[in-house]
Design a protein around this motif. Structure first.
Motif, mmCIF file in Angstrom:
data_model
loop_
_atom_site.group_PDB
_atom_site.id
_atom_site.type_symbol
_atom_site.label_atom_id
_atom_site.label_comp_id
_atom_site.label_asym_id
_atom_site.label_seq_id
_atom_site.Cartn_x
_atom_site.Cartn_y
_atom_site.Cartn_z
ATOM 1 N N LEU A 108 0.797 -1.215 0.000
ATOM 2 C CA LEU A 108 0.000 0.000 0.000
ATOM 3 C C LEU A 108 0.835 1.272 0.000
ATOM 4 N N HIS A 109 2.122 1.177 -0.317
ATOM 5 C CA HIS A 109 2.965 2.363 -0.301
ATOM 6 C C HIS A 109 2.473 3.388 -1.320
ATOM 7 N N TYR A 110 2.409 4.621 -0.875
ATOM 8 C CA TYR A 110 1.935 5.711 -1.729
ATOM 9 C C TYR A 110 2.980 6.071 -2.781
ATOM 10 N N ASN A 111 2.510 6.377 -3.988
ATOM 11 C CA ASN A 111 3.398 6.964 -4.997
ATOM 12 C C ASN A 111 2.598 7.989 -5.789
ATOM 13 N N ASN A 112 3.321 8.785 -6.567
ATOM 14 C CA ASN A 112 2.700 9.911 -7.252
ATOM 15 C C ASN A 112 2.128 9.572 -8.620
ATOM 16 N N SER A 113 1.946 8.300 -8.928
ATOM 17 C CA SER A 113 1.429 7.930 -10.252
ATOM 18 C C SER A 113 0.016 8.472 -10.469
ATOM 19 N N VAL A 114 -0.809 8.433 -9.427
ATOM 20 C CA VAL A 114 -2.170 8.974 -9.549
ATOM 21 C C VAL A 114 -2.116 10.476 -9.770
ATOM 22 N N VAL A 115 -1.197 11.139 -9.045
ATOM 23 C CA VAL A 115 -1.026 12.577 -9.206
ATOM 24 C C VAL A 115 -0.609 12.908 -10.640
ATOM 25 N N ARG A 116 0.304 12.114 -11.178
ATOM 26 C CA ARG A 116 0.788 12.345 -12.538
ATOM 27 C C ARG A 116 -0.379 12.297 -13.542
ATOM 28 N N ARG A 117 -1.199 11.244 -13.423
ATOM 29 C CA ARG A 117 -2.321 11.089 -14.358
ATOM 30 C C ARG A 117 -3.307 12.256 -14.236
ATOM 31 N N GLU A 118 -3.640 12.615 -13.004
ATOM 32 C CA GLU A 118 -4.633 13.668 -12.794
ATOM 33 C C GLU A 118 -4.102 15.027 -13.250
ATOM 34 N N TRP A 119 -2.819 15.272 -13.015
ATOM 35 C CA TRP A 119 -2.226 16.557 -13.422
ATOM 36 C C TRP A 119 -2.226 16.685 -14.949
ATOM 37 N N HIS A 120 -1.796 15.626 -15.624
ATOM 38 C CA HIS A 120 -1.801 15.656 -17.086
ATOM 39 C C HIS A 120 -3.223 15.832 -17.624
ATOM 40 N N SER A 121 -4.174 15.222 -16.941
ATOM 41 C CA SER A 121 -5.563 15.346 -17.368
ATOM 42 C C SER A 121 -6.042 16.795 -17.235
ATOM 43 N N LEU A 122 -5.705 17.440 -16.123
ATOM 44 C CA LEU A 122 -6.101 18.834 -15.904
ATOM 45 C C LEU A 122 -5.462 19.761 -16.928
ATOM 46 N N ILE A 123 -4.176 19.545 -17.209
ATOM 47 C CA ILE A 123 -3.480 20.397 -18.179
ATOM 48 C C ILE A 123 -4.064 20.192 -19.568
ATOM 49 N N SER A 124 -4.350 18.945 -19.924
ATOM 50 C CA SER A 124 -4.922 18.655 -21.240
ATOM 51 C C SER A 124 -6.293 19.309 -21.392
ATOM 52 N N GLU A 125 -7.106 19.235 -20.356
ATOM 53 C CA GLU A 125 -8.431 19.851 -20.402
ATOM 54 C C GLU A 125 -8.331 21.365 -20.533
ATOM 55 N N GLU A 126 -7.331 21.929 -19.858
ATOM 56 C CA GLU A 126 -7.138 23.374 -19.935
ATOM 57 C C GLU A 126 -6.777 23.811 -21.345
ATOM 58 N N LYS A 127 -5.916 23.039 -22.020
ATOM 59 C CA LYS A 127 -5.516 23.373 -23.382
ATOM 60 C C LYS A 127 -6.680 23.249 -24.356
ATOM 61 N N LYS A 128 -7.590 22.316 -24.059
ATOM 62 C CA LYS A 128 -8.736 22.106 -24.941
ATOM 63 C C LYS A 128 -9.908 23.027 -24.597
ATOM 64 N N GLY A 129 -9.707 23.876 -23.615
ATOM 65 C CA GLY A 129 -10.761 24.806 -23.236
ATOM 66 C C GLY A 129 -11.777 24.237 -22.277
ATOM 67 N N LYS A 130 -11.550 23.026 -21.798
ATOM 68 C CA LYS A 130 -12.448 22.413 -20.823
ATOM 69 C C LYS A 130 -11.986 22.774 -19.409
ATOM 70 N N ARG A 131 -12.899 22.827 -18.490
ATOM 71 C CA ARG A 131 -12.528 23.161 -17.115
ATOM 72 C C ARG A 131 -13.290 22.261 -16.145
#
Length: 814
Positions: free
Chosen positions: A540-563
């Motif tokens: 159950l050790h925490y890692n930032n893989s979930v953070v990576r996916r969510e961050w890329h998703s937010l940036i991609s949505e921002e570029k596409k004009g989605k919020r």
């Protein structure tokens, strides 16, 4: 020395001067017999008998007539007290005193001297007595038998007024243990006497055992019995009153004979030959406050060239068997192996040969444990006399009568960290030093200094990455249990490199079977560890893989004009503001390097997401911890990660006496600037895979292009060329073209050329460029393999022409 032994008690310093003073006072007063001062020159008989749970130390000595005296050293007041005198020449087997110091239990045998009459009862070899000593009064015979008996009063977890009932364990050489219940009452003021001394209720606790260990601090009894030739470890927990519970049973794959008998931590036993003990199996049990349960075992020595010992990590569900090379064949093993408990570590020590510091919280990888051998400091690290590890990192040297508190020597470990060349030792030492927990800010500064001077010295792991993860882990770990299962401890998941001088085999072991259903304190933590081993696959050790996916998703949505929803994004950015505020609060002085201070929305999204995801992770798996506490732990943990990055860069900046914003890009870099820039690139490399918030990639604005170009031209040529191939930009193309032209022309010999040129081959009517490109084409065609640009087969004269035209167009503003 890796271990620092801090003296808590010394017979020679804490007792002997008092005895001499008592004797001198009696001599001056003309008194005789009956007191502790009647001790002529028989000081060599002075020895420690027992250490009680409250730290009080019981000792014994004889006068010139052979009379046996019992004394007590109060650990709190540092005062001595005479307890009782037996005016017979006997040898003490065991002794214990109750918490109120009103009762003394002692087991004695006939002194081994020729011509002596039998001082004991006829037909008995061992006499076990219970004495009223407040004041000295009645003596009751508990046992008069032909086998040895050991005694131990229980010390329940009860504070305040004296208890009306005391409980005494009797451990028999005939392989049984029983508990006596002794009621006392007060008469004539403060006089304490045994109530109903004619009949003391007794209760059988254990029988048919071949080994037993007493944990005086936690009031636990561990013992092993043989069932169908298989060893089974059992543990009994004593609590207030006459209650005791069998807590667990655990099968052991160890070789013990049912004809043998071994006691651990039941006081000094000089009735056994210590030389012979080194030839018998050594076994002991260690626990700590985190819920760990380790069994350390070393079988009989069967070789002078190597030694095998095992550590069973029951709280992890596996055991490791180590085989250590003794190195010096001519130096025979005359002393037994010693196991010592050191909180998060267990030390294995063989005098004159090796010292092994085993990480019991994270035993999976051997590189997280430290194995030392082959130098005089290791060989002479600890006393060579028999050592016994008591509770709470206490170590008793029976031979000298000294009680030590064993601590990891942080200064020595740091010095060793600077000097060692082996990656495995660097890794183990780094974690050892951080686990000490003393003055962490100063400690981190020293480690960062070491990292900055050894940044390229490790090949098996990333120094910066390992330090950031390990130091952040230890900053938060002591705050609550189970953090070792939820937070990363190391950047490494595997280790395949051999450790010089030692090999190991890892095997799964059967888990202890818990025999009770309600747990508190240590038992609750142990049960939690066992449940985790049973059911938590994968880890159950925490890692930032979930953070990576969510961050890329937010940036991609921002570029596409989605919020996303405004509330969601605002909460994430609020988390980042809290982290930055917490980060600033850790430093009283302004930083030289302005990390995490710029208004970078993408960076703050990443920072806030780290807080959000880690908080969700801990809330899912940390049971019984308040949400507010978890939120603060998360905030502290993320702030610590980022603060360590700032510390590394800040230390490098100060080391080279650079000032804020000194890295200008309009002049050649100094050696100091280049060194700092190198540290910065290593920080980026280390944190990139951890996905920590650092300034993101620059875009291609005019200002950022100049910054990128300035960085590239400062890099070593080969590195700069590799970077250019990754940067799809006219500036990068210009640099590639220049390198290609330089390579083509460095060996160019001018040859007579035709004045007629085929204009149809040129797209632009620009004669100087046309002529230059023709020369390059001729050179390339004469030997294409020689002039092919490394890794870029499509770089040719045509590529150079296009780059030159684009560059000229940009300069002219067309």
């Amino acid at each position: 020395m890796a271990l620092r032994l801090v003296s808590d008690f010394d017979l020679g310093k804490d007792v002997l001067p008092w005895l001499r003073a008592q004797r001198a006072a009696l001599v001056a007063a003309g008194a005789g017999g009956g007191g502790p001062g009647v001790l002529e020159n028989n000081y060599e008989s002075l020895r420690v008998l027992n250490v009680e749970r409250n730290g009080n130390i019981i000792y014994t000595y004889k006068d010139d007539k052979g009379n046996v005296f019992f004394g007590l050293y109060d650990y709190q007041t540092k005062q001595n007290e005479h307890l009782y005198t037996f005016e017979k020449d006997l040898q003490v087997v065991s002794c214990s005193v109750n918490r109120e110091r009103t009762l003394l239990a002692a087991s004695l045998v006939q002194a081994a001297k020729e011509g002596r009459r039998n001082e004991l009862q006829p037909g008995s070899r061992c006499l076990t007595l219970l004495v009223e000593i407040h004041p000295i009064n009645n003596v009751k015979v508990l046992k008069a038998v032909d086998s040895y008996i050991w005694v131990q009063f229980l010390y329940p977890h009860v504070e305040g007024h004296p208890l009306p009932e005391n409980h005494l364990l009797l451990i028999s050489e005939e392989k049984y243990i029983e508990q006596l219940h002794i009621q006392v009452t007060q008469e004539d003021g403060n006089r304490v006497v045994i109530k109903n001394s004619g009949h003391l209720p007794r209760q059988r606790v254990a029988e048919d055992f071949v080994w037993a260990q007493w944990d005086m601090s936690e009031q636990r009894l561990y013992y092993i019995d043989l069932k169908k030739s298989r060893s089974v470890l059992k543990c009994i927990q004593f609590s207030a009153g006459e209650h005791f519970s069998l807590m667990f049973e655990a099968p052991l794959d160890v070789s013990l004979s049912d004809s043998g008998f071994k006691l651990v931590n039941f006081g000094y036993d000089d009735l056994q030959d210590q030389e012979k003990l080194s030839k018998h199996p050594t076994l002991c049990v260690f626990t700590n406050h985190t819920g760990s349960l380790c069994v350390c075992y070393c079988p009989n020595f069967d070789s002078w060239e190597q030694i095998t010992y095992s550590v069973l990590y029951f709280h992890k569900g596996h055991g490791k068997t180590f085989t250590a090379t003794l190195g010096r064949v001519d130096s025979r093993v005359t002393k037994g192996i010693t196991f010592l408990s050191l909180d998060y570590y267990v030390a294995v020590y063989l005098p004159g040969h090796f010292f092994h510091l085993l990480n019991i919280q994270h035993p999976d990888l051997i590189c997280h444990s430290l194995f030392l051998t082959g130098n005089s400091e290791v060989i002479d690290m600890l006393p060579h006399s028999p050592l016994q590890s008591l509770s709470g990192s206490l170590v008793l040297d029976w031979g000298s009568g000294k009680l030590y508190r064993a601590l990891l020597n942080q200064s020595y470990l740091l010095e060793f960290l600077w000097n060692t060349r082996l990656d495995c030792e660097k890794l183990a030492l780094l974690h050892c030093v951080l686990s000490c927990g003393r003055d962490p800010r100063r400690l981190e500064a020293k480690i960062i200094q070491w990292i900055s001077e050894n940044i390229s010295a490790c090949h098996s792991f990333d120094l910066i990455q390992e330090f950031i993860i390990a130091s952040s882990y230890w900053s938060i770990y002591p705050e609550t249990s189970n953090m070792d299962k939820l937070l990363p401890y190391s950047s490494l998941l595997t280790w395949d490199t051999e450790i010089p001088g030692i090999t190991l085999v890892t095997e799964e072991i059967p888990l202890p079977l818990m025999k009770v259903h309600s747990f508190k304190g240590y038992w609750e933590k142990l049960n939690s560890n066992l449940e985790y081993v049973k059911y938590s696959k994968p880890h159950l050790h925490y890692n930032n893989s979930v953070v990576r996916r969510e961050w890329h998703s937010l940036i991609s949505e921002e570029k596409k004009g989605k919020r996303r929803s405004t509330v969601y994004v605002r909460n994430i950015l609020d988390n980042a503001i809290k982290v930055i505020s917490n980060l600033e609060a850790r430093n009283l002085e302004p930083r030289l390097t302005p990390l995490f201070q710029e208004e970078d929305n993408h960076q703050r999204l990443l920072m806030g997401l780290m807080v959000s995801e880690l908080k969700d992770h801990l809330l899912r798996h940390l049971q019984g911890v308040e949400k507010k506490k978890i939120e603060q732990m998360v905030l502290d943990y993320v702030s610590k990660l980022l603060d360590l990055i700032c510390q590394i860069l800040e230390a490098s900046w100060r080391k080279h006496n650079l000032h804020p914003w000194v890295l200008h890009f309009n002049r050649r870099a100094s050696a100091a600037e280049f060194a700092v820039f190198h540290i910065m690139t290593r920080i980026l490399e280390a944190t990139n895979s951890l996905f920590l918030p650092l300034p993101p990639d620059l875009d291609n604005t005019e200002k950022n292009e100049k910054v990128k170009l300035s960085i590239i031209v400062r890099l070593p040529p080969l590195t700069g060329q590799k970077i250019c191939r990754l940067w799809d930009h006219p500036v990068s193309s210009n640099i590639i073209s220049r390198n290609h032209v330089k390579q083509l022309l460095q060996n160019y010999n001018k040859q007579p050329r035709s004045s007629m040129m085929d204009k149809s081959s040129f797209s632009v009517e620009f004669l100087p460029l046309n002529y230059f490109i023709e020369i390059l084409t001729d050179i390339e065609s004469s030997n294409p393999a020689l002039y092919a640009f490394e890794g870029r087969d499509n770089v040719d004269a045509k590529f150079v022409e296009e780059a030159a035209l684009k560059h000229t167009t940009m300069l002219l503003g067309l």
